[in-house]
Design an enzyme around this catalytic site. Structure first.
Site, PDB file in Angstrom:
ATOM      1  N   GLU A  19       9.219 -26.917  15.497  1.00 43.92           N
ATOM      2  CA  GLU A  19       8.662 -25.928  16.415  1.00 43.92           C
ATOM      3  C   GLU A  19       7.849 -26.570  17.531  1.00 43.92           C
ATOM      4  O   GLU A  19       7.499 -25.896  18.494  1.00 43.92           O
ATOM      5  CB  GLU A  19       7.861 -24.875  15.663  1.00 43.92           C
ATOM      6  CG  GLU A  19       6.589 -25.407  15.041  1.00 43.92           C
ATOM      7  CD  GLU A  19       5.899 -24.363  14.159  1.00 43.92           C
ATOM      8  OE1 GLU A  19       6.568 -23.811  13.277  1.00 43.92           O
ATOM      9  OE2 GLU A  19       4.716 -24.119  14.377  1.00 43.92           O
ATOM     10  N   HIS A  32      10.417 -17.888  -1.348  1.00 45.29           N
ATOM     11  CA  HIS A  32       9.824 -16.694  -0.734  1.00 45.29           C
ATOM     12  C   HIS A  32      10.037 -15.457  -1.584  1.00 45.29           C
ATOM     13  O   HIS A  32       9.505 -14.397  -1.286  1.00 45.29           O
ATOM     14  CB  HIS A  32      10.401 -16.476   0.662  1.00 45.29           C
ATOM     15  CG  HIS A  32      10.110 -17.615   1.586  1.00 45.29           C
ATOM     16  ND1 HIS A  32      10.980 -18.676   1.741  1.00 45.29           N
ATOM     17  CD2 HIS A  32       9.036 -17.887   2.355  1.00 45.29           C
ATOM     18  CE1 HIS A  32      10.446 -19.532   2.592  1.00 45.29           C
ATOM     19  NE2 HIS A  32       9.279 -19.085   2.968  1.00 45.29           N
TER      20      HIS A  32
END
Ligand code: GLN
Ligand code: ZN
Length: 754
Positions: A605, A694
């Protein structure tokens, strides 16, 4: 007379009022009316602040109950058909789009340009239709007008809206939907005009990106269409220079253009040369992405001549929306006063704009005290010994090419490590954290409040480490971890122990929905006064004969998730952090820790918005990583971990980090993300995540073995590690144990087959 405005302000409220109201609404504790009342209170207060600061407009439409792109999905009547909502969505449906419901998964979320804000990605199909929703925008404009403010609504422009959306059908180009979209935008503008709006800010941040030619040419058509509404449009771009898109933007039939003068490089001169004689120039001079005070004298000098020429066609502005900075310094009573005097959160940025506006319009003497105070703070910061540490400077200056390479190439290291650790094939490990239980969090909170002693806290953490190590031994994992019980956050934990980092008390910034983060502030040269993780890791190693992997956060991630200095390049700060991590790596090695992981989840990122800028970034980022990792002997094994593994376009740079082992997130894509590593012939060892952390779901060993088989088709089997996708801190122990037991079984299956 110069004017002043901002592109948007924080929407969560100075004390995260929106978050708490949202979450109470989701839990069913408050009704929709109560949540809307909180929202209205936040908006009104935001407008009052802008007005009180002397801005010429208040920005309307920057508020969102969850996200601004989702607001546009509602406004444009294009909620994904799979939800079956039809054209208008009320607040409960709006939240279902964002968070999913029993029947439908949530809309996808992704990062807003190179910020840490996440938006919801509109889903487009060839048959997507748009239709104007009467709702929120016009109500909010009316709300501002009723309160007596000059409302400047803000919209995300049609091209940025389409660009940031995702095509949910093969063989179609979302740009083809532009002709269907423009009439709805025209309707919006017509409605705004009818209710007395004069200026509309229309954001096209994609102008700072590499755009295909058809997208670039579409701007002219789009804005001719929108201009017909007869409103004054301020076309806003931000986050970077426009480069080849600059002329396109300047020629558009709009009444004004906003450019980011903080991140826009040296484009201002060109903008001034080419600015058509009737257009307004909104100059984004106050940094909306960082928390430093602006050097007002420097801005004044830079724009003084231009102001004489443009007069009321010069608008002073924030570089982008202030969404990306915290609300106010007023709550920061615990921050060191000198450091505090160098900072500006959203409120202080409004005040800075007000000062600048007065300086331009009434002369500098009219705000002499404010300017003097600003100049004093600037000078103090430049000269401060808390910012500059000569020893750090000398160390960075002394870095040479010996510091950023390991002693031997990977095959030599691999042989040394195999001889030393004697691990089985398909070695099993985890990514670092184990469940952060309620007891752990409460012990940490009580320690921070001074309710329990350091010794009691250490004892509590050691208990957790013992528990985690015993569990891992019982599960039969090969490389253990201490479990990170003592860490609340992987950047904050290190930042709190490093010189050059500070922490605000209430500096919250929205990350997505109700989730907020409080980024550390890197204000000075970074150094490591003493070891940060050695005691915990050594303690864990003392409990087992299996190797314990030390766990550190890498320089790029530390940088990426903090507010960084604006007085030196990011690369320089990264190098300083990398030296601090290097020291920690050396101390871990000296303490007998033979495997050390340096996490870089934010590596990807950090990529610049423009491809042309990628090589320079990847060059310093991979070097910073290597500096932190290269001070060890061949037999010491360096791991790294990254999430969000869309790496295919940067694989050479990942390989250039030269970690002995990289663990990545691959289970959700069914190992598809791994294919690129195979095609590229990735040279070192890899642990492709075999299950998604997750979700509380426990995958079977067969399922994980199948994923490993798939991985073994593209990666040499003797290069493969077996591990989950990411850390386990958000999971409970029950599902963690069950999943890891199955994972170990899957590794055994593979060992038999290969
Ligand atoms: N070591 C960290 C953990 O396990 C890594 C977290 C991350 O990749 N974001 O929690
Ligand atoms: Zn991760």
């Amino acid at each position: 007379m110069a004017l002043a405005h901002v592109l948007g302000v924080p929407r969560i409220g100075p004390n995260r009022e929106l978050k708490f109201a949202q979450e109470a609404f989701w839990r069913g504790e408050v009704d929709e009316a109560a949540l809307k009342a909180v929202a209205s209170g936040i908006r009104q207060a935001n407008w009052r602040r802008q007005h009180a600061a002397g801005l010429d407009f208040v920005t309307v439409g920057d508020f969102a109950f969850y996200d601004q792109m989702l607001n546009h999905v509602a406004l444009l009547g294009c909620a994904p058909a799979r939800f079956g909502f039809g054209e208008t969505v009320g607040l409960p449906e709006y939240f279902q789009l964002a968070r999913g419901n029993d029947a439908c998964h949530a809309m996808e979320m992704t990062k807003w340009f190179d910020t840490n804000y996440h938006y919801l990605v509109p889903e487009l199909k060839p048959d997507t239709h748009f239709s104007l929703d009467d709702g929120w925008l016009f109500d909010e404009v009316a709300e501002a007008q009723t309160a007596g403010f000059e409302a400047k609504p803000v919209l995300i422009g049609p091209l940025s809206f389409l660009w940031l959306s995702k095509e949910k059908a093969a063989g179609f180009n979302r740009l083809d939907l532009l002709d269907r979209l423009l009439p709805v935008y025209a309707q919006i503008l017509a409605r705004l005009k009818a209710i007395g709006v004069e200026w509309v800010q229309i954001d096209e941040p994609i102008l700072a990106l590499d755009l295909p030619a058809d997208w670039r040419t579409a701007f002219e058509r789009a804005y001719h269409h929108l201009n017909a509404a007869g409103l004054k449009l301020l076309l806003a771009s931000y986050f970077g220079p426009l480069r080849e898109n600059l002329l396109v933007a300047l020629k558009l039939p709009v009444a004004g253009i906003h450019i980011d003068c903080v991140r826009g490089g040296d484009e201002l001169a060109q903008v001034i040369d080419w600015l058509p004689a009737t257009k307004v120039l909104s100059a984004g001079v106050i940094d909306g992405r960082n928390i430093w005070r602006t050097d007002l004298a420097a801005v004044f000098e830079r724009f003084e001549g231009l102001h004489l020429r443009l007069a009321d066609r010069l608008w002073l502005a924030s570089s982008c929306s202030l969404l990306h900075v915290p609300a106010s310094l007023s709550g920061e009573t615990r921050l060191d006063p000198e450091l505090r005097s160098w900072l500006a959160f959203a409120d202080e940025k409004l005040a800075a704009l007000a000062t600048l506006k007065t300086a331009f319009n009434s002369g500098r003497q009219a705000v002499a005290a404010e300017l003097a105070d600003n100049a004093r703070a600037m000078a103090a910061r430049r000269a401060s010994p808390r910012v500059h540490d000569a020893a750090v400077g000398a160390r960075v200056a002394a870095l040479t090419s010996v510091h950023d390479v390991r002693n031997s190439p990977f095959p030599v290291r691999q042989a040394a490590q195999r001889a030393h650790f004697q691990l089985p094939d398909f070695p099993t490990t985890t990514i670092g954290s184990f469940p952060q239980t309620a007891e752990i969090r409460s012990a940490r909170a009580r320690f921070k409040k001074g309710e329990i002693s350091e010794a009691d806290y250490a004892a509590a953490m050691q208990r957790e480490i013992r528990y985690a190590v015993a569990k891992q031994e019982a599960l039969g994992l090969d490389v253990l971890v201490h479990g990170e019980a003592e860490r609340n956050d992987m950047v904050e934990y290190f930042g709190e122990q490093l010189a050059g980092f500070a922490f605000s008390h209430n500096g919250w910034v929205q990350s997505y929905g109700s989730r907020c983060v409080k980024p550390p502030i890197i204000y000075g040269d970074v150094a490591r006064p003493q070891p940060m993780t050695v005691a915990w890791t050594r303690y864990a190693q003392s409990l087992t004969h299996k190797p314990v992997k030390g766990m550190l956060t890498g320089p790029v991630t530390m940088l990426q998730w903090s507010f960084v200095r604006d007085d030196q390049p990011r690369a320089a700060t990264a190098l300083q952090i990398s030296l601090a991590i290097r020291d920690e790596v050396a101390d871990l090695e000296a303490a007998g820790i033979g495997i050390i992981q340096i996490d870089e989840p934010a590596y990807r990122e950090g990529l610049p918005l423009r491809k042309a800028d990628w090589p320079a970034y990847l060059d310093w980022a991979s070097r910073a990583f290597r500096i932190s990792a290269s001070g060890v002997s061949d037999a010491t094994q360096i791991h790294t971990h990254m999430c969000y593994s869309e790496f295919n376009d940067i694989l050479p740079a990942i390989a250039a980090m030269d970690a002995d082992v990289i663990t990545i997130e691959t289970s959700r894509s069914d190992m598809e993300l791994l294919r690129g590593f195979g095609v590229f012939d990735y040279p070192n060892e890899i642990g492709p995540g075999v299950y998604d952390i997750h979700s509380p779901r426990v995958p079977s060993s067969g399922e994980m073995a199948r994923l490993l088989e798939k991985a073994a088709q593209v990666i040499p089997p003797h290069h493969l590690w077996v591990n989950p996708d990411c850390g386990l801190k958000t999971r409970g122990w029950a599902e963690t144990e069950a999943a890891l037991a199955n994972m170990v079984e899957a590794a055994q299956t593979l060992r038999q087959r290969y």
